[in-house]
Design an enzyme around this catalytic site. Structure first.
Site, PDB file in Angstrom:
ATOM      1  N   ARG A 191       1.918   2.555 -39.810  1.00  0.00           N
ATOM      2  CA  ARG A 191       1.790   1.345 -38.977  1.00  0.00           C
ATOM      3  C   ARG A 191       2.808   0.267 -39.371  1.00  0.00           C
ATOM      4  NH1 ARG A 191       0.967   1.515 -34.611  1.00  0.00           N
ATOM      5  NH2 ARG A 191       2.666   0.057 -34.369  1.00  0.00           N
ATOM      6  N   LYS A 224      15.199 -20.051 -34.755  1.00  0.00           N
ATOM      7  CA  LYS A 224      13.869 -19.827 -34.158  1.00  0.00           C
ATOM      8  C   LYS A 224      13.406 -18.394 -34.412  1.00  0.00           C
ATOM      9  CE  LYS A 224      14.688 -23.363 -30.680  1.00  0.00           C
ATOM     10  NZ  LYS A 224      14.895 -23.725 -29.270  1.00  0.00           N
ATOM     11  N   LYS A 277      23.346 -33.415 -36.485  1.00  0.00           N
ATOM     12  CA  LYS A 277      22.703 -33.617 -35.194  1.00  0.00           C
ATOM     13  C   LYS A 277      22.527 -35.106 -34.914  1.00  0.00           C
ATOM     14  CE  LYS A 277      20.092 -29.282 -35.401  1.00  0.00           C
ATOM     15  NZ  LYS A 277      18.848 -28.620 -34.998  1.00  0.00           N
ATOM     16  N   GLU A 304      26.740 -31.353 -33.529  1.00  0.00           N
ATOM     17  CA  GLU A 304      26.097 -31.215 -32.221  1.00  0.00           C
ATOM     18  C   GLU A 304      26.421 -32.463 -31.410  1.00  0.00           C
ATOM     19  OE1 GLU A 304      21.830 -30.035 -32.369  1.00  0.00           O
ATOM     20  OE2 GLU A 304      21.535 -31.726 -31.013  1.00  0.00           O
ATOM     21  N   ASP A 329      25.429 -29.645 -26.669  1.00  0.00           N
ATOM     22  CA  ASP A 329      23.973 -29.555 -26.547  1.00  0.00           C
ATOM     23  C   ASP A 329      23.490 -29.956 -25.157  1.00  0.00           C
ATOM     24  OD1 ASP A 329      21.352 -29.149 -27.488  1.00  0.00           O
ATOM     25  OD2 ASP A 329      21.110 -31.312 -27.743  1.00  0.00           O
TER      26      ASP A 329
END
Lengths: 277, 277, 277, 277, 277, 277
Positions: free
Chosen positions: B99, B134, B166, B196, B217
């Protein structure tokens, strides 16, 4: 659940993965005395899960970063955008924790949201939706929590807590009877025993052994109905295999007690949630 | 990549999660001398990633369980079902690892398959598809590997290896210039600096500071085209924000060098792969 | 059971505790090429448990040190002295592992031996002897194994795998009914629920909730007999509290299914076993 | 001693073992705001040891759970029952820590109580009672603490801190002289060297090498007396082997400085202590 | 010494630090089947220490990489360059381990070389050179090994193995007598007790308490001579404080038994050693 | 930088190494309620680095021990002695942390001081001093911090964050071109690529591949000058090999951008710093 040592280790692990030897940007821009506040916002419809984990992430980066929840675990975002929580505290900690906190929150909410869809689909039946071991390696405890938050009920957590006798075990033992006897001799008497069956004659065999749960594996709707009738409350009945949002209602109608759905955790659509600082 | 200490820890972690203090079923049915063999089969179209991880899973449960790959990393399943690998060795180890091995293999193949779709969509442009932070907490190294296997190119691994300036950093510093200077003073000279930007005037500012990468962005297609023209190869250009299979081709047409796609890793559809013993 | 990761960690831990930064004596007397052989001898009557753990201890200090078992797990030493196992290999490793290996082997055999006494005492009844959570911190998995080797059957491993509703939980919930309902809503459907009761009216309440196990806590023999009659196979029945070798036969005669005995693990008499090199 | 990192690891380990991924009962019955108080009561005569460990257990489960000691380490319960400590704080934490805290407290108090018996038996002699390496794997630091609390004096903690030359080392080196010389060349000059001897001629040899401690292994009372006379304060003298409460007084009368007793830690009778909430 | 668990952890730690999630260069250039061989060469005069650690580094990166020593631990490079060892095996492993292996080997050989200088300087006296706790955090076990290899004798390894009563302890206790008594009551009887003294009257006090080692802290040569005379072999005598290659001979001439030199480990000149592949 | 998880682990490790199972002296002399204060004094000229690490050491032994800095990181001790910091709190914690805190502080200040010498020597040139991977195993993150504090700029942290193509890689690939292409295909686009070259024709090759950094390995001053001219700002230029305080000024005069100096971290002279309690 969310505060124990295992969850802390998952979070430390995730933070080490992202921050490692230090954040090259934020640590060099902000002093440690600079504070900020931000809003965590749910940007699409769905069920929120993981707020406590997010809170833990912020506090583990810096105990001074506080998350104040505006939603509760399991609450639904209905008209997005909705304010889910506020965070405030030292900017360095807040920005360093942001991505990891959202990664947990979005994924767990995605799972809870997906679970809710299956639960809603069968809401007219007494059946329960349950999960599987097809979870993300390392995150099972959290993903099972999200399933529960979404309205499902958990199946076993691992190989260690519930014996489940499958095809291979039956073949190797010669019969369900032999397999169950071997298991009974060694496992704690406090655990339930589950047997996976492929046909009705195996159902009968399992009943004779007084197993606690019978899993109907990839049976037709007809077979399932028949099995439920035969079992007649003498064991819990679980349907498994190839179940989708499309066919789950028909499965529920067979009278089984539980339907296990692998897709709850192995197909993931992270819920759209963001943090505005 | 697949053999280092970090990957071993991920696998140990996953095995402890599933097996814990012992497998109540298999350990009580099979003796340690019972051997089996099985086939790992790809049951739907897609790109295979994670065979080495699966191999490691089997061998860490029991060094006697061998996985012999019939597919190579990145190879495509075109007419399913296809035999991906054979496993053989002590049955207890083989079934205990099953598994967890599949959980890795299905997820990583799912990511590689999804990446390939984005890559294919823009194959007529010199642009590259890149990933984001992410990723699933704890599995970033493997998921980035799957993106690369699928034809993408990796972005930074974490906050620790590439400074990315940023919005918040620029505001707090007063200007891009100030932010870049602060960063340059402290980070190794061996790292690239990314900024950014939200508009064309920020593009100009960033160019003056000779940053290595400029991330556009959430710009419009028009703005992106203009930015690419202004930058004129003086920095690498990355497009980011709201990119889907639907609009990626138009973004590619703007001339940017890289397009980052969060969905590569935060929307997951595990590839259908099973093990028959 | 004996070969998993958790047992390995227990052994590593024990070896680090005893050997630490190095053995000041043996490492300075013997070269790494010096070999020896020795006999592990059981010097008093009893049941042997832990040979696999001892084997693991030797091999983890030095993979070249082999233990060849002459007894099997659970076998009885009847006319001491008896040869339990032979060890051979590099002397440094053999001598460094000696004390730790014996510490495990003597303790586990002591527990198995003690368990066997309780099991033998009630051999004319269908009752089973079971253990408790009164185990040595850090060694529960091994001590439960020794209980099983001695003929007992294990109770739950920890708070995490079986809900047991006690006095405090019932009071706080208002009734057994309320407590069971709260638990049912959150725990996996694969686990059994146990309730601890103090009187016959609680037995009735528990039966209404269809709990799986009813623990009769410190009841008189008369009460126990009555409880068994009332329950009438609708739940498993466990007797608990103040049970000794002196009174266990009378408890068995009440017809309960299980008798839990804390003394199995919290009173320890290590079996006399030595290693002659 | 009780507050260092090693003790914390032992306690974390024990808590993980018992609580694991979460307490299925208490966490689902009580909210985190529910508080309780309880009394830890000594129910039989004996010496109390391990109150600080118990305190640490409670505070590690939840820093809000306080233990207020009413007894001090080493104090004797004379007329049971006696209140040893009060605990108060969040109910969930308090109940989750209960069993682990008691497991430590009962075992350590059992060891202290047993040690005191040996100490009392020889109280008319200047001899000291000392422990051995026959301790529970993983708990040596705590068990040695309990021996000290009971009035004993500790022997070496492990192979790493004091060289002890035994039979095998002497044989392999050719003589005590050779063995001591090898050891002296490599160990820190800050450690004492002990030699285990079987006869009086070995005593003489050991004295020539100016070893710090001579252990008389399984000698007769006559031999021990003679050895003490020969040694004449030129080394510390330890008696070892087959010593029981029955014969220890006679051994003490031989004039040895220390008597080591394995049974202090390998025969355990946990003291009866309970927590009433 | 070199093969135990603690050394393995130091090496794993060092490898993780350098290789982390993977070597971006070598892993992408060489296949896993490419083999190489190389020579480890001593390029300046000095004492070699750490070959076993280097060997362990190579084998832990890849068990297939073998190091064949041509020098033994403690051997002197007299006419550089000299071949110290050969390495061969998979190129990826060999190159990944190179820097870490050399970092250990160069530092430890540097310490051994420096120790030898101090040892040689006092070779006409029966005095021994000993080390201090001024070692590199995390590497004490290896650095003490290097001191021993260079001809020194180790002092205590840490606060945990030998009590050393200093100024602050004496003041707080009221007298040397009180401090020694407190210590004697709690530490194992197997350890030596050392007292640091500043003047001759403290020497007398320490002798009355029969301490094992007296450290003369920053005394003049005259005072040291006088102290040695007073002590007259009733305790070991250690000189400490401000000792350099310049004045060590005069200190040795005072008749002390040991001279401790912090510079052995807190001033480091790595020996010039390189690996040619 | 100094507060992250990795630094905490380094400190825990160092404390365990020194304190282990407990401090035999201080814990037995002082009660836990006894408080002290002390002064950390810089006793020779140099640059201070590591005050935050020292602070962490004290607080990790006992959160009640506070360090109040009187110097800032990177400040110079000009007229010793100078008060660097005050510490106060429980005496046991303060004395147990003392040696470890000083070991870090002295070593890091030694590195910062040494770095400053190199930086000052080339202060009339726009060149930067950079470090290497020749750092103490396990302490790289801290030693690189000390280099930065001393005025240097850090090179890569490990094999994992920047590809550096050396001799062996070029040979195995056939050309710089091939090696760079292989690397580019697999590493994140966010990293810089460095090539080590031995002659001017390799410089040309590297420029064609548009590598980010060219390291001139052991070139003559003439070659370096020529290389700088050829490169003409198209890549960063690093000089490496055999650089000392004696020749660094001439290397700086060649116009290279960076000079890497292994001796910054592999020759260590701990700065003289002490704690007076």
């Amino acid at each position: 659940m969310i505060k124990n040592q295992l969850v802390r280790e998952i979070v430390i692990n995730a933070l080490n993965e992202d921050i490692g030897k230090g954040d090259m940007t934020t640590e060099n821009i902000f002093t440690e005395h600079h504070n900020s506040r931000g809003q965590i916002v749910g940007k699409e419809k769905g069920i929120i899960a993981g707020l406590d984990v997010a809170k833990l992430v912020f506090s583990m980066v810096n105990p001074g970063v506080k998350l104040i929840g505006k939603f509760t675990e399991g609450e639904e975002v209905q008209d997005p955008p909705k304010l889910l929580a506020e965070v405030e505290g030292p900017t360095v900690g807040l920005l360093q924790a942001e991505r990891v906190a959202l990664n947990f929150l979005q994924r767990l909410s995605g799972i809870a949201t997906q679970t809710r869809k299956y639960v809603d689909r069968v809401k007219d039946y007494p059946v329960k939706i349950t999960d599987t071991r097809k979870t993300t390696p390392g995150l099972r405890i959290l993903e099972k929590h999200a399933v529960a938050v979404g309205g499902g009920v958990n199946h076993r957590f691992g190989l260690y807590d519930t014996p489940m006798i499958k095809d291979n075990h039956i073949k190797a033992s010669g019969s369900i009877k032999n397999a169950v006897e071997k298991i009974r001799k060694t496992v704690p008497f406090t655990v339930k025993i589950e047997v996976e069956v492929n046909n009705l004659s195996q159902v009968e065999e399992a009943l004779i052994e007084k197993v606690d749960i019978i899993m109907l594996d990839n049976m037709t709707l007809e077979e399932m109905k028949e099995a439920v009738k035969i079992i007649n409350k003498r064991a819990l009945v679980e349907a498994s295999g190839g179940i989708t949002l499309g066919n789950i209602k028909e499965v529920a109608a067979t009278g089984v007690d539980y339907i296990s759905v692998g897709a709850l955790t192995h197909h993931l659509r992270a819920l759209d949630i963001s943090l505005n600082v």
